[in-house]
Design a protein around this motif. Structure first.
Motif, mmCIF file in Angstrom:
data_model
loop_
_atom_site.group_PDB
_atom_site.id
_atom_site.type_symbol
_atom_site.label_atom_id
_atom_site.label_comp_id
_atom_site.label_asym_id
_atom_site.label_seq_id
_atom_site.Cartn_x
_atom_site.Cartn_y
_atom_site.Cartn_z
ATOM 1 N N ALA A 101 -3.464 -3.278 2.798
ATOM 2 C CA ALA A 101 -2.074 -2.865 2.596
ATOM 3 C C ALA A 101 -1.178 -3.380 3.727
ATOM 4 O O ALA A 101 -0.052 -3.851 3.487
ATOM 5 N N ILE A 102 -1.669 -3.304 4.975
ATOM 6 C CA ILE A 102 -0.885 -3.809 6.117
ATOM 7 C C ILE A 102 -0.724 -5.316 6.027
ATOM 8 O O ILE A 102 0.367 -5.861 6.262
ATOM 9 N N ALA A 103 -1.801 -6.020 5.659
ATOM 10 C CA ALA A 103 -1.720 -7.475 5.534
ATOM 11 C C ALA A 103 -0.752 -7.877 4.428
ATOM 12 O O ALA A 103 0.012 -8.843 4.578
ATOM 13 N N ALA A 104 -0.762 -7.145 3.319
ATOM 14 C CA ALA A 104 0.159 -7.466 2.230
ATOM 15 C C ALA A 104 1.606 -7.201 2.635
ATOM 16 O O ALA A 104 2.509 -7.981 2.311
ATOM 17 N N ARG A 105 1.835 -6.105 3.341
ATOM 18 C CA ARG A 105 3.201 -5.782 3.777
ATOM 19 C C ARG A 105 3.736 -6.824 4.753
ATOM 20 O O ARG A 105 4.897 -7.240 4.670
#
Length: 563
Positions: free
Chosen positions: A224-228
């Motif tokens: 989720a952090i990488a996608a954001r």
């Protein structure tokens, strides 16, 4: 002709009975030939080998009154007895109509195979051998075994030596595994040499065995952090990872079947490094990997022992470890390539490129959209409920199981979408529901990173609650523990300060009991996103709650990758 055949059978019936009474076979055979010539008026040759039980076919000549039908001739190696006959017609195929039993009407049994002729059926499934004898002779498995032996010898894992007195060697065995991709296609034939570690004794052959791995909750949070942030996520696989773990104990193993060295059959191998199957092998590998990562500037997270980070100027790299599978993400892709080169200097690794499949999670990622699909994203709370009644399942439970299977079949395209630029706020929902079977309530909570869930839970409470207020309080307490851990992990891997995590509860009495650094707010039952985790809902309400939780259909055109 039928009369002649009956006469023929009668002759051999007499011959069979007479032989049992002790007369010589030559006398019987001569009498039978004379009677046969007289009855059929045709010369012939009949040979019988008592030792080998072989019968040659009766061959009539041109002067025979009527030739014997070949369809009625005796087959080779057929035993001739008093009831044996040659006038047997062709077996007629049954005209019975085959129907599917009613109990299978809810199952898919038509796989496209024409069952009109059962000879067309083939078992096309590739099976894994159970032992060395089954794998021997197959080029794929032999190549895999040779690769495993070469890897062990290249790593200097063992040395051939004589067994010292007072020591007992441990046996070895082969374990075979076919690796497949997300679509079931065969990717690799893997042969692993495993030690029979179940014979080891704690305190004698090994001491510590614990080795941490990344939890799926942490994997989802990293994705989720990488996608954001728009970071790429790469996947690495360490080949024969356990072979790099260094042993402190003295261990001897036998030579493996099929690879025993000639002239040295009585010798054994002394291990200097770990092998798969040893009780201490996972910990030995984890210690080796931990020392390697720390040697290149990484530090271990306190909240998640299998996550490492490296924070330098214009560089932030995150590494997640699950045994021999490594995921790496960060702002600078050049730094990721440098990390790969550093790791390949220490271990033999496979660079799998951009992450696509990890721990059963299919993760299609596109640089333009940064979408990540989590196949485990649709929580089926009914499965845990049904499993409580496995000791005495009833027909009503079977109805629920079928309903679960139908739901899974109809939602295969559903998953989670972690979007770029989402609000990096962690929000939780907590709820509970009373169970009339044993009086214990069910706790349910779900936490979101932005608008997409990253972790959820549905389980029975250990303590019997005397009121709904107490049940809600215990559910909120469990959610608070998860929230505190999540905010600490998020702050540690992102480098940001601790954020305030909001947990929403739909019971004001429970809120009045709570005192916690978390902010507890009231939410109505219609907006309680954890409600679906505690009780069954009607179809329309369930669909509304599913949409409210953020579970979307990934096959909608505007959400497809690259769209």
């Amino acid at each position: 002709m039928n009369q002649k055949v009956k006469r023929f059978n009668k002759i051999y019936s007499q011959k069979w009975q007479t032989r049992r009474s002790g007369q010589s076979d030559a006398m019987i055979e001569s009498e039978s030939e004379d009677q046969y010539r007289e009855e059929f008026n045709a010369p012939f040759t009949l040979k019988r080998n008592i030792a080998n039980e072989q019968v040659e076919q009766v061959v009539p000549v041109e002067n025979a009154v009527e030739p014997i039908n070949e369809d009625h001739a005796l087959d080779q190696d057929e035993e001739i007895g008093p009831d044996a006959g040659v006038n047997q017609g062709v077996v007629r195929r049954s005209n019975r109509v085959r129907t599917i039993p009613r109990r299978l009407h809810d199952f898919v049994v038509n796989d496209g195979i024409n069952r009109g002729d059962q000879t067309n059926l083939l078992l096309a499934t590739e099976e894994e051998p159970m032992n060395y004898h089954q794998a021997r002779g197959n080029k794929h498995w032999e190549k895999a075994m040779e690769a495993e032996i070469n890897s062990i010898e290249k790593n200097r894992t063992w040395a051939l030596t004589n067994l010292p007195s007072g020591h007992k060697p441990i046996g070895l065995k082969w374990v075979y595994k076919i690796k497949r991709d997300a679509k079931g296609k065969i990717v690799k034939y893997k042969a692993r040499l495993v030690v029979k570690g179940y014979v080891q004794e704690h305190g004698v052959d090994f001491d510590e065995v614990f080795a941490p791995v990344t939890r799926l909750v942490t994997v989802r949070l990293m994705l989720a952090i990488a996608a954001r942030e728009g970071w790429p996520v790469h996947h690495l696989d360490v080949k024969s990872a356990f072979l790099y773990g260094e042993l402190k104990e003295t261990i001897f193993v036998l030579q493996l079947e099929g690879f025993v060295q000639k002239g040295k059959e009585n010798m054994v191998y002394k291990l200097s490094k770990a092998l798969y199957g040893l009780c201490q092998a996972p910990r030995a590998w984890n210690i080796k990997l931990n020392d390697t990562l720390k040697g290149i500037g990484f530090t271990r997270c306190q909240q998640e022992q299998a996550v490492y980070k490296r924070c330098l100027e214009n560089e932030r790299l995150l590494v997640g470890i699950y045994v021999d599978d490594i995921i790496i993400t960060g702002l600078n892709e050049e730094k990721i390539r440098d990390f790969k080169r550093e790791m390949k200097l220490q271990f033999e690794m496979s660079d799998l490129g951009i992450l696509s499949y990890y721990l059963g999670i299919e993760c299609p990622m596109d640089p333009s959209t940064k979408l990540t699909k989590d196949e485990e994203g649709t929580p089926v709370d009914g499965t845990k409920v049904v499993s409580r009644y496995m000791q005495s399942p009833m027909e009503s439970h079977m109805v629920v199981v079928k309903q679960i299977l139908r739901y899974i079949k109809g939602t295969m395209s559903y998953g989670l979408i972690y979007k770029r630029g989402c609000n990096p706020v962690i929000t939780g929902y907590s709820d509970s529901s009373h169970d009339r079977d044993d009086g214990r309530s069910t706790t349910g909570h779900v936490f979101y990173y932005g608008d997409t869930p990253i972790t959820w839970c549905s389980q029975k409470q250990n303590t019997l609650a005397l009121s709904s207020c107490e049940a809600e309080f215990m559910a909120a307490t469990s959610a608070a523990c998860q929230a505190i851990w999540l905010r600490g992990l998020h702050a540690e891997i992102t480098g940001e300060s601790l954020q305030v995590v909001v947990v929403k509860v739909d019971n004001k009495s429970a809120i009045a009991l709570m005192k916690n650094p978390l902010v507890i707010e009231f939410v109505s039952g219609e907006c309680q996103k954890a409600d679906v985790l505690t009780k069954p809902l009607a179809r329309i309400k369930f669909a509304e709650m599913r949409d409210l939780k953020g579970v979307e259909d990934l096959h909608i055109p505007h959400q497809e990758l690259g769209g």
